[in-house]
Design a protein around this motif. Structure first.
Motif, mmCIF file in Angstrom:
data_model
loop_
_atom_site.group_PDB
_atom_site.id
_atom_site.type_symbol
_atom_site.label_atom_id
_atom_site.label_comp_id
_atom_site.label_asym_id
_atom_site.label_seq_id
_atom_site.Cartn_x
_atom_site.Cartn_y
_atom_site.Cartn_z
ATOM 1 N N GLY A 57 57.536 37.948 87.579
ATOM 2 C CA GLY A 57 56.181 37.872 88.086
ATOM 3 C C GLY A 57 55.256 36.997 87.268
ATOM 4 N N LEU A 58 55.830 36.128 86.420
ATOM 5 C CA LEU A 58 55.019 35.245 85.588
ATOM 6 C C LEU A 58 54.782 33.909 86.288
ATOM 7 C CD1 LEU A 58 56.685 35.747 82.091
ATOM 8 C CD2 LEU A 58 54.674 36.904 83.006
ATOM 9 N N THR A 59 53.666 33.302 85.980
ATOM 10 C CA THR A 59 53.341 31.958 86.445
ATOM 11 C C THR A 59 53.678 30.954 85.346
ATOM 12 O OG1 THR A 59 51.541 32.774 87.827
ATOM 13 C CG2 THR A 59 51.462 30.450 87.208
ATOM 14 N N VAL A 60 54.237 29.814 85.721
ATOM 15 C CA VAL A 60 54.457 28.721 84.773
ATOM 16 C C VAL A 60 53.275 27.772 84.892
ATOM 17 C CG1 VAL A 60 55.977 26.856 84.033
ATOM 18 C CG2 VAL A 60 56.956 28.955 85.000
ATOM 19 N N THR A 61 52.493 27.664 83.828
ATOM 20 C CA THR A 61 51.263 26.874 83.885
ATOM 21 C C THR A 61 51.498 25.387 83.649
ATOM 22 O OG1 THR A 61 50.851 27.551 81.592
ATOM 23 C CG2 THR A 61 49.717 28.761 83.325
ATOM 24 N N THR A 62 52.406 25.066 82.747
ATOM 25 C CA THR A 62 52.720 23.659 82.464
ATOM 26 C C THR A 62 54.179 23.542 82.061
ATOM 27 O OG1 THR A 62 52.201 23.800 80.084
ATOM 28 C CG2 THR A 62 50.392 23.159 81.572
ATOM 29 N N LEU A 63 54.672 22.315 82.121
ATOM 30 C CA LEU A 63 55.918 21.965 81.463
ATOM 31 C C LEU A 63 55.598 20.871 80.456
ATOM 32 C CD1 LEU A 63 59.002 22.249 81.171
ATOM 33 C CD2 LEU A 63 59.234 20.411 82.855
ATOM 34 N N CYS A 64 56.045 21.069 79.230
ATOM 35 C CA CYS A 64 55.927 20.082 78.156
ATOM 36 C C CYS A 64 57.332 19.629 77.782
ATOM 37 C CB CYS A 64 55.262 20.676 76.928
ATOM 38 S SG CYS A 64 53.532 21.162 77.148
ATOM 39 N N ARG A 65 57.606 18.395 77.633
ATOM 40 C CA ARG A 65 56.661 17.370 77.887
ATOM 41 C C ARG A 65 57.387 16.159 78.417
ATOM 42 N NH1 ARG A 65 57.452 17.135 71.858
ATOM 43 N NH2 ARG A 65 58.400 15.140 71.591
ATOM 44 N N GLY A 66 56.636 15.345 79.137
ATOM 45 C CA GLY A 66 57.088 14.013 79.480
ATOM 46 C C GLY A 66 56.391 13.015 78.570
ATOM 47 N N GLY A 67 56.514 11.733 78.956
ATOM 48 C CA GLY A 67 55.810 10.707 78.190
ATOM 49 C C GLY A 67 56.736 9.798 77.413
ATOM 50 N N PHE A 68 56.252 9.356 76.230
ATOM 51 C CA PHE A 68 56.945 8.393 75.376
ATOM 52 C C PHE A 68 57.283 7.142 76.194
ATOM 53 C CE2 PHE A 68 57.189 12.452 73.346
ATOM 54 C CZ PHE A 68 56.836 12.145 72.041
ATOM 55 N N LEU A 69 56.195 6.494 76.614
ATOM 56 C CA LEU A 69 56.258 5.429 77.613
ATOM 57 C C LEU A 69 55.857 4.061 77.058
ATOM 58 C CD1 LEU A 69 54.562 7.523 80.433
ATOM 59 C CD2 LEU A 69 57.008 6.973 80.257
ATOM 60 N N THR A 70 55.962 3.864 75.762
ATOM 61 C CA THR A 70 55.433 2.639 75.154
ATOM 62 C C THR A 70 56.501 1.615 74.797
ATOM 63 O OG1 THR A 70 55.468 3.728 72.980
ATOM 64 C CG2 THR A 70 53.406 3.806 74.223
ATOM 65 N N ALA A 71 57.740 1.867 75.134
ATOM 66 C CA ALA A 71 58.820 0.959 74.736
ATOM 67 C C ALA A 71 58.615 -0.441 75.306
ATOM 68 C CB ALA A 71 60.159 1.514 75.195
ATOM 69 N N ILE A 72 58.980 -1.422 74.531
ATOM 70 C CA ILE A 72 58.932 -2.827 74.953
ATOM 71 C C ILE A 72 60.252 -3.248 75.583
ATOM 72 C CG2 ILE A 72 58.684 -5.210 74.147
ATOM 73 C CD1 ILE A 72 56.862 -4.114 71.911
ATOM 74 N N ASP A 73 61.353 -2.807 75.000
ATOM 75 C CA ASP A 73 62.678 -3.178 75.491
ATOM 76 C C ASP A 73 62.879 -2.658 76.911
ATOM 77 O OD1 ASP A 73 65.604 -4.003 74.896
ATOM 78 O OD2 ASP A 73 65.771 -1.940 75.627
#
Length: 276
Positions: A57-73
């Motif tokens: 009966g619990l709610t999931v408020t967020t999922l951590c984490r996405g991101g790390f989107l700065t790669a040049i290659d």
């Protein structure tokens, strides 16, 4: 309304508790919601975790984490985008509509902050529609400037909103985290700006304590132990129109060394005392 009606505990606050024990402790203490992290959820099994939390009966408020989107290659960038699509899919399976993004630091050898932020924008342009189609919103989290080099080139709410506002609010918004923004005199105005466009996708609490530990990452203080006026920041986000969950996210070695159920009970009490 119960004092805990909007309370959520982030899984990292009591990372010493395996997911079934965390769920059981939440039920015992009347905690209605959790914010989950990908690594322990993947270890347990994403679909199994979704069933476990849902059946409790619990709610999931967020999922951590996405991101790390700065790669040049290009190959690294493609891998990052693929991983973020998986994160979106995991969020949808878990039943949360918020994926928190930690944008990433400077690539090795680079000093180009502006270029790194533009690569984040490019990635959001690809990920936003994918997330929207699955009922998930991306929440760009600004991190304190001490993390700009290695973890997150987005350091202020203004910078996060400058990125988010290029896209529909139903795709991209921001995370408001007291630990990272309490020092910024412009943050109250930026909270109002975010609220006006419906871009406060999640609100997180942690206190600022000193001295910071070696490595600084695990220095997020228990509520009431530090310098942050937590109730003031809650008032600001609510004045901006935010009525969603309030998630307590603590990275702290001393807390992790203690009994997890005791820490959770303490966190509930501190939330009631300092943030309600």
């Amino acid at each position: 309304m119960s004092d805990l009606a909007r309370f959520s505990v982030n899984q990292m606050t009591v990372k010493q508790l395996p997911l079934p024990e965390l769920v059981a402790a939440c039920r015992e203490l009347g905690v209605p919601a959790v914010g989950l992290w990908r690594e322990p959820v993947q270890e347990y099994g994403v679909e199994a975790a979704a069933r476990l939390v849902r059946d409790a009966g619990l709610t999931v408020t967020t999922l951590c984490r996405g991101g790390f989107l700065t790669a040049i290659d290009p190959a690294e960038r493609a891998r990052a985008l693929d991983d973020n699509r998986r994160a979106v899919d995991e969020a949808a399976t878990l039943g949360t509509d918020v994926l928190v993004l930690v944008s990433g630091g400077l690539p090795a050898g680079s000093r180009d902050l502006r270029g790194a932020r533009e690569r984040i924008a490019d990635a959001l342009g690809e990920l936003g529609p994918y997330a929207e189609a699955r009922g998930v919103q991306l929440a760009v989290e600004p991190l304190h400037p001490m993390f700009a080099a290695d973890r997150c080139v987005v350091s202020t709410l203004a910078q996060a909103l400058d990125l988010a506002e290029r896209f529909p609010a139903r795709q991209v918004g921001v995370t408001v985290d007291t630990y990272h923004i309490w020092w910024d005199e412009d943050a109250p105005a930026q909270i109002a700006r975010a609220g006006a466009s419906g871009r406060i996708h999640t609100f997180q609490l942690a206190d600022w304590i000193t001295p910071l530990p070696a490595g600084v990452l695990n220095g997020r203080g228990q509520l009431g132990d530090g310098s942050v006026d937590l109730r003031h920041w809650r008032d600001l986000v609510e004045a901006a129109g935010y009525t969603g969950p309030i998630e307590v996210e603590l990275f702290n070695d001393a807390l992790w060394a203690r009994d997890g159920r005791e820490v959770l009970a303490e966190t509930v009490a501190r939330f009631t005392r300092h943030a309600v």
